[in-house]
Structures are given as structure tokens and as C-alpha cells.
Design a protein around this motif. Structure first.
Motif, short mmCIF file in Angstrom:
data_model
loop_
_atom_site.label_atom_id
_atom_site.label_comp_id
_atom_site.label_asym_id
_atom_site.label_seq_id
_atom_site.Cartn_x
_atom_site.Cartn_y
_atom_site.Cartn_z
N CYS A 1 54.87 33.52 -22.96
CA CYS A 1 55.80 32.82 -23.54
C CYS A 1 56.01 34.76 -23.59
O CYS A 1 55.37 35.35 -24.59
N HIS B 1 59.06 35.61 -25.62
CA HIS B 1 59.19 35.77 -26.62
C HIS B 1 58.32 35.10 -27.88
O HIS B 1 57.96 36.58 -28.69
N CYS B 2 57.40 34.34 -27.98
CA CYS B 2 56.50 34.72 -28.96
C CYS B 2 55.63 34.37 -28.66
O CYS B 2 54.43 34.87 -29.44
N ILE C 1 53.10 32.62 -27.22
CA ILE C 1 52.07 31.32 -26.85
C ILE C 1 51.54 31.33 -25.23
O ILE C 1 52.53 32.07 -24.80
N CYS D 1 58.56 28.97 -23.18
CA CYS D 1 57.27 28.18 -23.64
C CYS D 1 58.32 26.98 -24.02
O CYS D 1 58.33 26.29 -23.87
N HIS E 1 63.79 29.44 -26.69
CA HIS E 1 63.27 30.69 -26.63
C HIS E 1 64.04 31.62 -25.28
O HIS E 1 63.68 32.92 -25.92
ZN LIG Z 1 58.42 30.67 -26.91
#
Ligand SMILES: [Zn+2]
Length: 92
Positions: A61, A63-64, A66, A82, A86
Motif C-alpha cells: 500500500c 499509504h500504510c 502493508i 490496500c 487509503h
Molecule cells: Zn493502506
């Protein structure tokens, strides 16, 4: 004099017993955490190849960070996310 020899022999015996116990425990520990051996035979090799073929590509992802299965990706602004939450975050 014989008393000293007796105690020395006793001390050596105790040390020997302790060392053999430690060696035994280390051997057991190594066997417990040793990597499983390669499966022998052709069928096991085929099963392993099938598992690799069925493995899905994972994406990260934007953004995060993961990792998630590529089939669940949400693309936005040319990047992979994800989830829709996001993907729609501003300034990511
Ligand atoms: Zn994410």
C-alpha cells in the motif's frame, strides 16, 4: 590424602555429568529448531510447485505500507492502495 582424591573424583564426576546434560540439551534444542528437511520424492516436489503456482502476488500500500493480495488492490493516481479509504485520502 585418600579423602582429597575422593573429593576430587567426586567433583570431576559432577562436572562430567553436568557437561553431558548440557550437551544433550543443546542437541535437543538444535533438533527442535533445525529447518525441516527437503521433502523426498517426486510427489512432494510437485506439491511444492503447486503451492508456488497458487501463491498470489502481493502489493504494498502506498499509504500504510502493508502488503496485501494484488486482487484486492485499489488503484488511484497511478498508485496501489490496500483499501478505498487509503486511496481517497488527500495528499497521499
Ligand atoms: Zn493502506
Amino acid at each position: 590424602m585418600s579423602r582429597i582424591i575422593f573429593w576430587l573424583a567426586l567433583v570431576f564426576l559432577v562436572i562430567f555429568a553436568i557437561r553431558s546434560k548440557i550437551r544433550e540439551a543443546q542437541k535437543r534444542h538444535q533438533q527442535q529448531f533445525r529447518e525441516p528437511q527437503q521433502p523426498a520424492g517426486r510427489a512432494a516436489g510437485q506439491a511444492e510447485a503447486r503451492v508456488v503456482a497458487e501463491a498470489e502476488t502481493m502489493l504494498q500500500c502506498a499509504h500504510c505500507g502493508i502488503f496485501y493480495p494484488a486482487s484486492e488492490t485499489v488503484q488511484a493516481r497511478g498508485r496501489d492502495y490496500c483499501s478505498a479509504a487509503h486511496a481517497t485520502l488527500p495528499g497521499v
